[in-house]
Design a protein around this motif. Structure first.
Motif, short mmCIF file in Angstrom:
data_model
loop_
_atom_site.label_atom_id
_atom_site.label_comp_id
_atom_site.label_asym_id
_atom_site.label_seq_id
_atom_site.Cartn_x
_atom_site.Cartn_y
_atom_site.Cartn_z
N LEU A 57 0.84 -1.19 0.00
CA LEU A 57 0.00 0.00 0.00
C LEU A 57 0.87 1.25 0.00
CD1 LEU A 57 -2.45 -1.18 2.81
CD2 LEU A 57 -2.90 -1.25 0.35
N ALA A 58 0.30 2.38 -0.40
CA ALA A 58 1.00 3.66 -0.40
C ALA A 58 0.04 4.75 0.04
CB ALA A 58 1.57 3.96 -1.79
N ASP A 59 0.53 5.66 0.87
CA ASP A 59 -0.26 6.78 1.37
C ASP A 59 -0.24 7.91 0.34
OD1 ASP A 59 -1.60 8.74 2.72
OD2 ASP A 59 -0.21 8.87 4.41
N VAL A 60 -1.32 8.02 -0.43
CA VAL A 60 -1.34 8.99 -1.52
C VAL A 60 -1.58 10.42 -1.04
CG1 VAL A 60 -2.07 7.25 -3.18
CG2 VAL A 60 -3.81 8.57 -1.94
N LEU A 61 -1.99 10.61 0.22
CA LEU A 61 -2.21 11.97 0.72
C LEU A 61 -0.89 12.67 1.08
CD1 LEU A 61 -5.39 11.57 2.99
CD2 LEU A 61 -5.23 12.15 0.55
N LYS A 62 0.14 11.92 1.44
CA LYS A 62 1.49 12.44 1.68
C LYS A 62 1.52 13.54 2.75
CE LYS A 62 4.18 13.05 -1.85
NZ LYS A 62 4.73 13.48 -3.14
N ASN A 63 0.74 13.37 3.81
CA ASN A 63 0.80 14.31 4.93
C ASN A 63 2.15 14.17 5.62
OD1 ASN A 63 0.46 15.38 7.70
ND2 ASN A 63 -1.69 15.59 7.11
N ARG A 64 2.78 15.30 5.96
CA ARG A 64 4.13 15.25 6.54
C ARG A 64 4.15 14.53 7.88
NH1 ARG A 64 5.85 18.58 10.33
NH2 ARG A 64 7.90 18.78 9.34
N ASN A 65 3.01 14.45 8.57
CA ASN A 65 2.94 13.78 9.87
C ASN A 65 2.52 12.32 9.75
OD1 ASN A 65 3.66 16.09 11.41
ND2 ASN A 65 1.56 16.86 11.23
N SER A 66 2.35 11.86 8.54
CA SER A 66 1.94 10.47 8.34
C SER A 66 3.07 9.52 8.71
CB SER A 66 1.54 10.25 6.87
OG SER A 66 1.40 8.86 6.60
N PRO A 67 2.76 8.38 9.32
CA PRO A 67 3.82 7.40 9.61
C PRO A 67 4.28 6.65 8.37
CG PRO A 67 1.68 6.55 10.28
CD PRO A 67 1.45 7.96 9.85
N TYR A 68 3.65 6.92 7.22
CA TYR A 68 3.98 6.20 6.00
C TYR A 68 4.75 7.05 4.99
CZ TYR A 68 0.15 3.51 8.03
OH TYR A 68 -0.65 2.82 8.91
N VAL A 69 5.38 8.13 5.45
CA VAL A 69 6.19 8.97 4.57
C VAL A 69 7.55 9.21 5.20
CG1 VAL A 69 4.14 10.11 3.62
CG2 VAL A 69 5.37 11.16 5.54
N ASP A 70 8.48 9.64 4.37
CA ASP A 70 9.82 9.98 4.84
C ASP A 70 10.08 11.45 4.52
OD1 ASP A 70 12.56 9.33 5.77
OD2 ASP A 70 13.07 9.82 3.70
N LEU A 71 10.51 12.21 5.53
CA LEU A 71 10.79 13.64 5.37
C LEU A 71 12.28 13.86 5.13
CD1 LEU A 71 8.60 15.24 8.19
CD2 LEU A 71 8.07 15.10 5.76
N SER A 72 12.60 14.76 4.23
CA SER A 72 13.98 15.15 3.99
C SER A 72 14.02 16.63 3.62
CB SER A 72 14.61 14.30 2.88
OG SER A 72 13.92 14.48 1.67
N VAL B 4 8.57 15.43 0.92
CA VAL B 4 7.83 14.31 1.50
C VAL B 4 7.85 13.17 0.50
CG1 VAL B 4 5.63 13.52 2.44
CG2 VAL B 4 6.34 15.90 2.77
N ARG B 5 8.40 12.06 0.91
CA ARG B 5 8.52 10.89 0.02
C ARG B 5 7.65 9.76 0.54
NH1 ARG B 5 11.81 6.32 -0.22
NH2 ARG B 5 12.82 6.96 1.73
N ILE B 6 6.87 9.16 -0.35
CA ILE B 6 6.02 8.03 0.02
C ILE B 6 6.88 6.80 0.28
CG2 ILE B 6 4.23 6.45 -0.79
CD1 ILE B 6 3.03 8.71 -2.38
N VAL B 7 6.61 6.13 1.40
CA VAL B 7 7.29 4.88 1.73
C VAL B 7 6.29 3.74 1.55
CG1 VAL B 7 8.46 3.55 3.52
CG2 VAL B 7 8.80 6.03 3.37
N PRO B 8 6.53 2.79 0.65
CA PRO B 8 5.58 1.68 0.47
C PRO B 8 5.39 0.89 1.77
CG PRO B 8 7.18 1.75 -1.31
CD PRO B 8 7.66 2.72 -0.27
N VAL B 9 4.15 0.47 2.00
CA VAL B 9 3.80 -0.27 3.21
C VAL B 9 3.54 -1.72 2.81
CG1 VAL B 9 2.23 -0.42 5.18
CG2 VAL B 9 2.77 1.81 4.17
N LEU B 10 4.36 -2.62 3.30
CA LEU B 10 4.21 -4.04 3.00
C LEU B 10 3.67 -4.74 4.24
CD1 LEU B 10 4.74 -6.20 0.80
CD2 LEU B 10 6.97 -6.59 1.89
#
Length: 232
Positions: free
Chosen positions: A181-196, A206-212
């Motif tokens: 799965l992937a979090d398409v909303l890409k909220n910066r506080n989401s546990p499913y994204v990576d901030l840089s 904000v980079r989407i991190v795939p959820v397996l």
């Protein structure tokens, strides 16, 4: 001769009584054989045997840290092609030596969600899952280079993707599955994204991190050999 006729008459009467008794018992309860070709009686409305539970667990141990989590579900099979349900997420992450030697980071992520799955074929499905997760972070510093801090955040996530199952047979709700799965909303506080942060411009990315995820569906109120119906 009369004795023979008498015995024969008594035997015929006894057989008649036994036949009537057997017919009466057959009319009271009939056990349906799953191999019979007769058309099943369709029961409309809510069916408790369509309920299922299950979910997945997460466990990861690495140098200086660990990650533990669980996501139990409660769902309902709408028909032979669609499932829907609710889910609760919880993930704990503990790390040390994050920024300095012997510092500690503790993070708790938890929240509710709802999901829907569509099965075009029994072993392949598409999934949409809407979640709202809360994150609590506690950082304990070990020196003067950084200070200890706590903060909390929350975010809504829309996870889209699909997966494979061991086979969602018609009439059954028990199987293993694997999803990505992937979090398409890409909220910066989401546990499913990576901030840089871009070192040149200072812009946040904000980079989407795939959820397996891997888990199991366990059917509730299932009946052995798929049915015993006193009305059938």
């Amino acid at each position: 001769m009369k004795k023979i006729f008498c015995i024969t008459g008594m035997a015929m009467a006894l057989m008649l009584v036994l036949n009537i008794t057997a017919l009466a018992q057959d009319e009271e309860v009939k056990v349906r054989n799953a191999n019979e070709d007769s058309d099943p009686v369709e029961v409309k409305g809510f069916k408790k045997e369509n309920l299922f539970t299950g979910g997945g667990v997460t466990a990861s141990f690495y140098s200086g840290g660990s990650l533990l989590g669980a996501s139990p579900v409660l769902g309902y099979k709408l028909n032979d092609y669609f499932d829907a349900g609710v889910v609760v997420n919880y993930v704990y992450t503990g790390s040390r030596d994050v920024y300095n030697y012997n510092d500690k980071l503790r993070q708790h992520v938890y929240g509710p969600g709802v999901f829907a799955r569509a099965y075009p074929i029994p072993f392949l499905f598409a999934q949409a899952q809407l979640e709202h997760n809360f994150t609590n972070v506690n950082y304990t510093a070990s020196g003067s280079a950084r200070i200890s801090e706590k903060y909390s955040a929350s975010a809504t996530s829309l996870l889209l993707g699909g997966g494979l199952s061991t086979g969602r047979a018609k009439g059954g709700t028990t199987f293993f599955y694997l999803t990505i799965l992937a979090d398409v909303l890409k909220n910066r506080n989401s546990p499913y994204v990576d901030l840089s942060v871009d070192p040149n411009t200072g812009a946040e990315r904000v980079r989407i991190v795939p959820v397996l995820r891997a888990g199991v569906n366990v059917g509730l109120f299932q009946k052995r050999y798929n049915r015993y119906d006193p009305e059938y």
